[in-house]
Write an enzyme that holds these catalytic residues in place. Structure first.
Site, short mmCIF file in Angstrom:
data_model
loop_
_atom_site.label_atom_id
_atom_site.label_comp_id
_atom_site.label_asym_id
_atom_site.label_seq_id
_atom_site.Cartn_x
_atom_site.Cartn_y
_atom_site.Cartn_z
N LEU A 104 11.83 -1.33 -13.29
CA LEU A 104 12.79 -1.17 -12.22
C LEU A 104 12.03 -0.77 -10.98
CD1 LEU A 104 15.91 0.70 -13.72
CD2 LEU A 104 15.86 -1.57 -12.69
N ASP A 105 12.43 -1.31 -9.84
CA ASP A 105 11.73 -1.01 -8.60
C ASP A 105 11.74 0.49 -8.30
OD1 ASP A 105 11.47 -3.72 -8.38
OD2 ASP A 105 13.02 -3.97 -6.85
N TRP A 106 10.82 0.90 -7.45
CA TRP A 106 10.70 2.29 -7.02
C TRP A 106 12.03 2.87 -6.57
CZ3 TRP A 106 7.57 6.54 -6.22
CH2 TRP A 106 7.92 7.41 -5.19
N HIS A 189 10.92 -7.59 -7.86
CA HIS A 189 11.89 -7.47 -6.76
C HIS A 189 12.83 -8.68 -6.67
CE1 HIS A 189 9.46 -4.09 -5.56
NE2 HIS A 189 8.48 -4.82 -5.09
#
Length: 291
Positions: A104-106, A189
């Site tokens: 999962l993205d930041w 992303h």
């Protein structure tokens, strides 16, 4: 019983199968004292001594399946060379070496599975098995239907064509809209870039479930052990038969799934991640949620 070396390493929780293959090609794996660089080499985990970087590899005595509500503001990797907070810091009290399935993205939040079952992790993460990933995306304003249709039809990104398997308005608010987006791959992303490619301003990215297992009743930073029936559901989601990948239990065919809402945020921006504290974990920071 013999099996392929990369499968043994993945099942032992060393790394995903794809990463294990990289270890083998790089000459980091030895069998009975001899370096092996050939993918598909057969080994017997009970009789052969397998080492990675000189350390013996054994199957875990206990297989763990943990679901974390990943908060925003931390990376998915187990360690970060830049010193940023990691999602693994929330798994206080977990003795086994578990690793995240996918990423999962930041700044993204929601369901993140950790396990030492490398075979299942490989099936859920590898695009070959077609695991569906469901996201709720908070966008500014009311997205035009044409933009959602473009996402379903497909767009060209800087790393190739991409499309949403499903894309529809999930919930409207006064000034913003939650859009449900389903994709079949875990490209970096991807959901955010899909939305931005059709002119949508992404404010928040939330993954409410993974393989049919939801973060309902969890707060950001909390995790829980999966029930046996949830593990079985993950196996079906990973392509071992049964319900379609990503389908929630009890959902009617073609019906929009009932998804948990994202946790409320107070103030502006992502909340600061809570680091691990062995003595007295802060509330919600890595605390195990009782079933």
């Amino acid at each position: 019983m013999k099996e392929r070396l990369q499968k043994f390493l993945a099942t032992a929780g060393v790394a995903s199968r794809r990463k294990a293959e990289e270890f083998i090609v790089a000459g980091r794996v030895a069998v009975n004292g001899h370096v092996v660089r050939t993918l598909g080499t057969q080994v017997d985990g009970a009789a052969d001594l397998v080492t990675v970087d000189g350390r013996a590899v054994h199957r875990p005595e206990r297989t763990r399946y943990l679901l974390l509500y990943k908060p925003p503001g931390c990376v998915t990797t187990l360690s970060d060379p830049e010193g940023r907070p990691t999602a693994a810091q929330y798994l206080t009290g977990v003795a086994e070496r578990v690793f995240p399935v996918g990423r999962l993205d930041w700044d993204a939040e929601g369901a993140l599975l950790f396990t030492n079952d490398g075979e299942l992790a490989n099936r859920l993460a590898h695009p070959r098995y077609g695991h569906r990933r469901t996201y709720l995306v908070k966008v500014k304003g009311d997205p035009p239907p044409a933009a959602l249709e473009r996402m379903r039809s497909g767009v060209r990104l800087d790393d190739g064509p991409a499309q949403a398997l499903e894309c529809a308005v999930h919930e409207r608010a006064d000034k913003n809209t939650w859009v449900r987006v389903v994709v079949g791959e875990g490209r970096r992303h991807l959901v955010k870039r899909l939305c931005e490619s059709v002119g949508l301003d992404v404010l928040r990215l939330f993954r409410p479930e993974f393989g049919g297992v939801t973060v309902a009743r969890l707060r950001p930073g909390e995790f829980r052990e999966l029930a046996p029936e949830e593990v079985e559901g993950l196996r079906r989601a990973g392509g071992s038969g049964g319900a379609p990948a990503g389908a929630l239990p009890g959902a009617a065919p073609g019906a929009a799934p009932a998804l948990p809402k994202a946790a409320r945020r107070h103030g502006h921006g992502a909340p600061a991640p809570r680091p691990e504290r062995k003595e007295r974990p802060s509330r919600g920071g890595g605390r195990r949620r009782p079933r």
